[in-house]
Write an enzyme that holds these catalytic residues in place. Structure first.
Site, PDB file in Angstrom:
ATOM      1  N   LYS A 111       0.843  -1.191   0.000  1.00  0.00           N
ATOM      2  CA  LYS A 111       0.000   0.000   0.000  1.00  0.00           C
ATOM      3  C   LYS A 111       0.881   1.244   0.000  1.00  0.00           C
ATOM      4  O   LYS A 111       1.834   1.332   0.765  1.00  0.00           O
ATOM      5  CB  LYS A 111      -0.916  -0.011   1.222  1.00  0.00           C
TER       6      LYS A 111
ATOM      7  N   GLU B  86     -19.223  -6.782   9.983  1.00  0.00           N
ATOM      8  CA  GLU B  86     -20.218  -6.083  10.798  1.00  0.00           C
ATOM      9  C   GLU B  86     -21.228  -7.037  11.421  1.00  0.00           C
ATOM     10  O   GLU B  86     -21.648  -6.842  12.573  1.00  0.00           O
ATOM     11  CB  GLU B  86     -20.936  -5.032   9.949  1.00  0.00           C
TER      12      GLU B  86
ATOM     13  N   ARG C  25     -25.451  -3.267   7.226  1.00  0.00           N
ATOM     14  CA  ARG C  25     -25.049  -4.619   6.836  1.00  0.00           C
ATOM     15  C   ARG C  25     -25.349  -5.637   7.928  1.00  0.00           C
ATOM     16  O   ARG C  25     -25.321  -6.841   7.677  1.00  0.00           O
ATOM     17  CB  ARG C  25     -23.561  -4.637   6.503  1.00  0.00           C
TER      18      ARG C  25
END
Length: 634
Positions: A291, A377, A405
């Protein structure tokens, strides 16, 4: 090797190769020897572009080579390319005809922060939430087969997104239907494997080659005629691969696993993708990237450089900063630590949002009571339910848009059992440049209808702290929803005093003139605007505080003494807090004109938060104009 840059360019870089690759069709005309330079130029262009607009930063830098390779090998847009979440899709946007529009990124009427179907034919699926790509690409692969089309479907998913159950549901289903598709695992945190280097790259080329595939299929035909021989050979191959590559899990699910390979090695990427392109059945390519690759500060600190604000021009006078207090998330973080010190039963849960929800200090001070469940979640909510069953006091720190969600778990696992779980719901209302996929537009509506739920909307930082305490001590499920950013800088009381449940407060009492009397019933942070409007209209203002239970006595009082009731909330009007007021009036047979102000019945597109509020009529000017227009009708 990719070049490494140390500064974000303020002048547009010279990019002769990128200039010839404005679309994937043009990209595919380039020679492979030119692609390394293209990657360097694209990386530099991305740095320049995001420096002008702000936005997601590190993820895109990490997939420069992968983006080029995918568009180079596959016939996009006919072949369907789905990016999970979309944080990493800026290079994709630049290479798919939108380079000259990148200056409008995340601005009103400009390019969206994420891929979206209405923006480009290359954006095959609208994203923003995690872990949807494999399901979407699988659906596309099945549809193509039903239509007799040979196009390919590719899903690119990060190692973080792969932690969500939905991703594994799709991984489990694809082999069952024999889908011809490719999943590319972009492992940018080395969380699955560190086995990267020459040997793994070499093995990837061998295992993905047509020669190996043909030999494997030929051997299968021969050995299948010998009792038990194929099963022995299959297991031998599986164990041999398991010793050398980390894909046993995916192989067991039914995927042909290749990798891990260096995601910044363009020749290996292209060779491997070409080999895999024509293989039948579910294919899984594991690439390891870094990243922030190619920008030194982001490589060292990818969390800080996940996203950036736009750079101000050199020499531009800096605007004087208005004094502001802590963000709402900071208020939550401090409260969590204070309450944890007061009650050893408290636990803190987050679905991969430690920094965003400000659980950093809590995680350091109370590591045994801190639980980051990754992007999961549903698990976060049911985990909290399980804790609550055994006497713990869980606090779930979650964004409004992500709590959507876990709605089934919220109802079935927490509310039906009336468990003591506090939901600290961040990013409620409009969030600005990330647009409708990240806006918390619906939480008051989907929370208010749940039996036994306590729902609170603070109007400032101090109210928020007291509401968190109120919800924590409430016997049953409770929610405090608060916005992104800072508030009116209210003085914060250091204690842990709760509020009286279901009681609002009159913040301004309107005059007794001969004109029409107006009462603004405010649910949340629009209180500041409402007080400003009230001065102009000599109106009453009520800080309702509680959406559920509603302060029915106070609503009746306002209805009896005013000619027009105005409800104000940063939530969709349908089913929201204003609807609760209307339902109460109807149930009590109170005939009173009422004006509901909130988010309209459409998705409010990305822009500056102030621009979005203006569009919705929720700034002071809009609220006053709407009230005057309604008064004219009475």
């Amino acid at each position: 090797m990719p070049k490494t840059f140390h500064e974000i360019p303020r002048v547009r870089p010279t990019t002769p190769v990128l200039d010839r690759a404005a679309t994937p069709e043009q990209l595919r005309r380039l020679g492979e020897a030119e692609l390394e330079e293209l990657a360097n130029e694209l990386r530099q262009e991305l740095l320049y572009s995001v420096g002008r607009t702000g936005g997601h930063f590190g993820a895109g830098l990490g997939v420069i080579e992968l983006t080029i390779a995918l568009h180079y090998v596959y016939d996009t847009p006919d072949d369907r390319l789905v990016w999970d979440v979309g944080h990493q899709a800026y290079p994709h946007k630049i290479l798919t005809g939108r380079r000259e529009r990148m200056a409008s990124l995340r601005q009103k009427d400009g390019l969206a922060a994420f891929p979206r179907r209405s923006e480009s034919e290359y954006d095959t699926f609208g994203v923003g939430h995690s872990s949807t790509s494999i399901s979407a690409a699988l659906g596309m692969a099945i549809a193509a087969r039903l239509q007799g089309k040979k196009r390919k479907s590719i899903a690119v998913i990060g190692d973080g997104a792969l932690t969500a159950g939905m991703a594994f549901e799709a991984l489990n289903h694809a082999p069952e239907v024999g889908a011809d598709m490719l999943v590319v695992l972009n492992d940018n945190d080395m969380s699955i494997s560190r086995n990267v280097g020459g040997l793994s790259n070499y093995l990837a080329k061998i295992l993905s080659s047509r020669t190996y595939s043909s030999m494997r299929e030929g051997s299968k035909k021969v050995l299948s005629r010998l009792p038990g021989a194929w099963e022995i050979a299959r297991r031998t191959e599986e164990y041999a691969k398991g010793m050398l590559v980390p894909g046993t899990l995916f192989e067991e699910l039914g995927w042909n696993y290749i990798g891990p390979i260096d995601g910044h090695d363009l020749p290996t990427l292209i060779a491997t993708l070409r080999n895999m392109r024509d293989l039948a059945g579910p294919q899984f390519l594991h690439v390891v990237t870094k990243k922030g690759k190619g920008f030194a500060p982001a490589e060292v600190d990818p969390i800080t450089w996940h996203a950036i604000s736009k750079l101000e021009p050199v020499g531009a006078p800096s605007a004087p900063k208005k004094p502001s207090g802590p963000k709402y998330s900071n208020v939550f973080g401090q409260w969590l630590c204070d309450m944890a010190a007061a009650d050893p039963r408290l636990t803190g849960i987050t679905p991969a949002m430690k920094e965003g929800s400000d659980l950093i200090e809590f995680s350091e001070r109370y590591p045994d009571r801190y639980f980051d469940v990754a992007i999961a979640e549903q698990h976060a909510v049911t985990l909290a339910a399980g804790m609550a069953c055994e006497g713990a006091k869980p606090v779930v720190a979650i964004y409004s848009t992500f709590l959507q969600r876990a709605y089934d778990q919220l109802i079935h696992d927490v509310a039906v059992q009336n468990l003591d779980v506090l939901f600290a719901i961040d990013r409620a209302g409009l969030v600005g440049e990330d647009g409708p996929t990240h806006a918390g537009s619906f939480d008051l509506s989907y929370l208010r209808c749940i039996p036994g739920m306590l729902v609170m909307t603070p109007s400032d930082e101090n109210e928020m702290r007291r509401m968190l305490t109120t919800g924590y001590h409430f016997e049953g499920p409770a929610a405090v929803r608060y916005p992104r950013g800072t508030g009116p800088n209210a003085a914060i009381e250091p204690g842990l005093e709760p509020l009286e449940i279901g009681k609002g407060v009159v913040r301004r009492q309107g005059g007794n003139g001969e004109g029409r009397r107006v009462a603004l019933l405010v649910f949340g942070v629009q209180l500041t605007e409402a007080l400003q409007v009230a001065e102009a209209l000599d109106a009453s203002v009520v800080d309702m505080r509680f959406v559920k239970p509603l302060d029915a006595a106070l609503v009746r009082q306002m209805a009896d003494s005013h000619d027009l009731l105005v409800t104000v909330e940063e939530n969709c009007i349908m089913g929201g807090a204003g609807s609760a007021v209307g339902e109460f009036l109807a149930a009590e047979n109170l005939q009173k004109p009422i004006l509901h102000m909130g988010l309209p019945d459409y998705y409010v597109e990305h822009a500056k938060p102030a621009e979005m509020l203006k569009e919705c009529g929720l700034d002071a000017v809009g609220i006053e104009a709407a009230i005057r227009a309604r008064l004219a009708q009475l």
